[in-house]
Design an enzyme around this catalytic site. Structure first.
Site, PDB file in Angstrom:
ATOM      1  N   ARG A   1      30.548   8.513   9.344  1.00 30.77           N
ATOM      2  CA  ARG A   1      30.237   7.110   9.557  1.00 30.77           C
ATOM      3  C   ARG A   1      31.193   6.357   8.626  1.00 30.77           C
ATOM      4  O   ARG A   1      32.397   6.526   8.742  1.00 30.77           O
ATOM      5  CB  ARG A   1      28.744   6.855   9.282  1.00 30.77           C
ATOM      6  CG  ARG A   1      28.214   5.607   9.963  1.00 30.77           C
ATOM      7  CD  ARG A   1      26.710   5.491   9.869  1.00 30.77           C
ATOM      8  NE  ARG A   1      26.224   5.379   8.503  1.00 30.77           N
ATOM      9  CZ  ARG A   1      24.991   5.013   8.184  1.00 30.77           C
ATOM     10  NH1 ARG A   1      24.107   4.744   9.129  1.00 30.77           N
ATOM     11  NH2 ARG A   1      24.613   4.938   6.933  1.00 30.77           N
TER      12      ARG A   1
ATOM     13  N   LYS B   1      18.520  -4.687   2.566  1.00 30.65           N
ATOM     14  CA  LYS B   1      19.313  -5.176   3.697  1.00 30.65           C
ATOM     15  C   LYS B   1      18.393  -5.538   4.861  1.00 30.65           C
ATOM     16  O   LYS B   1      17.179  -5.303   4.810  1.00 30.65           O
ATOM     17  CB  LYS B   1      20.328  -4.105   4.118  1.00 30.65           C
ATOM     18  CG  LYS B   1      19.703  -2.778   4.472  1.00 30.65           C
ATOM     19  CD  LYS B   1      20.759  -1.727   4.761  1.00 30.65           C
ATOM     20  CE  LYS B   1      20.092  -0.395   5.112  1.00 30.65           C
ATOM     21  NZ  LYS B   1      21.059   0.596   5.606  1.00 30.65           N
TER      22      LYS B   1
ATOM     23  N   MET C   1       7.009 -13.355  25.684  1.00 31.62           N
ATOM     24  CA  MET C   1       7.932 -13.716  24.618  1.00 31.62           C
ATOM     25  C   MET C   1       7.232 -14.333  23.416  1.00 31.62           C
ATOM     26  O   MET C   1       7.529 -13.996  22.266  1.00 31.62           O
ATOM     27  CB  MET C   1       9.007 -14.672  25.146  1.00 31.62           C
ATOM     28  CG  MET C   1      10.062 -15.028  24.113  1.00 31.62           C
ATOM     29  SD  MET C   1      11.305 -16.187  24.725  1.00 31.62           S
ATOM     30  CE  MET C   1      12.154 -15.179  25.944  1.00 31.62           C
TER      31      MET C   1
ATOM     32  N   TYR D   1       1.829 -12.008  32.994  1.00 36.57           N
ATOM     33  CA  TYR D   1       2.951 -11.855  33.923  1.00 36.57           C
ATOM     34  C   TYR D   1       2.749 -10.696  34.893  1.00 36.57           C
ATOM     35  O   TYR D   1       2.215  -9.638  34.538  1.00 36.57           O
ATOM     36  CB  TYR D   1       4.240 -11.607  33.147  1.00 36.57           C
ATOM     37  CG  TYR D   1       4.924 -12.869  32.660  1.00 36.57           C
ATOM     38  CD1 TYR D   1       5.342 -13.854  33.547  1.00 36.57           C
ATOM     39  CD2 TYR D   1       5.166 -13.054  31.306  1.00 36.57           C
ATOM     40  CE1 TYR D   1       5.977 -15.001  33.105  1.00 36.57           C
ATOM     41  CE2 TYR D   1       5.809 -14.205  30.847  1.00 36.57           C
ATOM     42  CZ  TYR D   1       6.210 -15.175  31.760  1.00 36.57           C
ATOM     43  OH  TYR D   1       6.838 -16.304  31.303  1.00 36.57           O
TER      44      TYR D   1
END
Length: 341
Positions: free
Chosen positions: A129, A35, A289, A241
């Protein structure tokens, strides 16, 4: 070669980890959780490598993940942990019977019963769950495999492990005999009582996670990033930054195509590093980023267009950042060129 960060996946190590976990599973069949896009490494490539190693039972979370895999190899079976909803029935019926739901609620059982096809079922044994608590809804249902999930397998001494195993056996005793599946990677290490008929390793396949087998598992992936630009930065000048970092001396800086959008955590600012021809190059400035800067002053042979090997040890990064290895691994972005070797 694509000029983007590369995620290098060692398929031999991946297959070797599955074989180790399969041996540790004893007489139980050993499946594989793929998954979250193969835990970030690419579900297609992971499935192919594990199928070649001998895995036949695979698990994903959703029907979107199942559909994205396309046609499965002959002999492979895939189960979808989230069950099925009315909106997903068309996809589920198209992919069935090679792909089947793991039903979690009475409504899902009733919906799938109308198809006349078999399915897996999840029973809740204390995690609160997903899963059924009342198994009377399964009367006459064509059940394939009965599952539950351990909440505390990574803490072997936790009393909930034994309580869940006992509850699971009790639940199974109320049904006709079917294969039982309880153990994930850490659950396999709890011993034969927990292996039952089928194990479902996940993060252990990828060389990570809290498992007693951890020291025998191999790292499966590496990251490398291309150098877009080299800069000569004078002493005292800011890098990145916020002007949060100032060069303490004249410094040669490599600007690499890698950032937090690729799953390289911003929190590694001040901690991360890259390697070039055996030379450690510390991360300088903030991770942004799309870009990260490294001090390559001690790597004079580096040139624009060269590749940096990124020092990204999951366990060390998780400890430094206070995050889970699962989170870091599945957070690897889709901009990588995934290379299987």
């Amino acid at each position: 070669m694509e000029f983007a960060p590369h995620l290098l996946v060692d398929t031999e190590a991946l297959a070797g980890n599955w074989r180790r976990l399969a041996r540790a599973s004893g007489r139980a069949r050993c499946g594989a959780a793929i998954k979250a896009d193969g835990y970030g490494l690419g579900a297609h490539g992971v499935l192919d490598a594990l199928f070649a190693a001998g895995a036949r039972e695979f698990f994903v979370a959703s029907w979107a993940e199942a559909a994205a895999l396309g046609t499965l190899p002959e002999g492979a079976r895939l189960a979808v942990f989230h069950g099925v909803t009315p909106a997903e029935m068309e996809t589920a019926l198209w992919l069935s019977p090679q792909v089947r739901p793991v039903l979690n609620t009475p409504a899902q059982v009733a919906l799938w019963r109308e198809t006349g096809r078999s399915a897996d079922v999840m029973v809740d044994t204390g995690m609160n769950r997903l899963g059924l608590t009342d198994l009377s809804v399964l009367a006459g249902f064509p059940l394939d495999t009965l599952h539950s999930h351990l909440a505390c397998a990574d803490t072997p001494s936790h009393p909930l492990n034994t309580a869940q195993l006992t509850a699971f056996r009790a639940a199974a005793s109320t049904l006709p005999p079917v294969p039982l599946a309880l153990a994930n990677s850490a659950g396999i290490a709890l011993g034969p009582d927990y292996h039952l008929d089928l194990t479902r390793p996940g993060i252990g396949l990828y060389g990570a996670g809290p498992s007693a087998e951890r020291d025998q598992l191999e790292p499966v992936f590496a990251i490398k990033a291309p150098v877009l630009q080299l800069r000569e930065v004078p002493a005292g000048h800011a890098i990145g930054y916020g002007a949060a970092y100032a060069a303490p001396r004249p410094m040669r800086v490599a600007v690499a195509a890698l950032g937090y959008a690729d799953g390289y955590p911003r929190g590694l600012t001040g901690h991360g590093a890259a390697i070039h021809e055996g030379v450690r190059c510390p991360l300088v400035g903030r991770v942004s980023m799309d870009l990260t800067m490294f001090d390559v002053s001690d790597a004079p042979q580096i040139a624009e267009g060269d590749w940096l090997a990124i020092d990204f040890d999951l366990a060390a990064a998780a400890a430094a950042l206070g995050r889970a290895e699962y989170e870091l691994l599945t957070g690897l972005g889709h901009r990588y060129a995934r290379v299987y070797r």
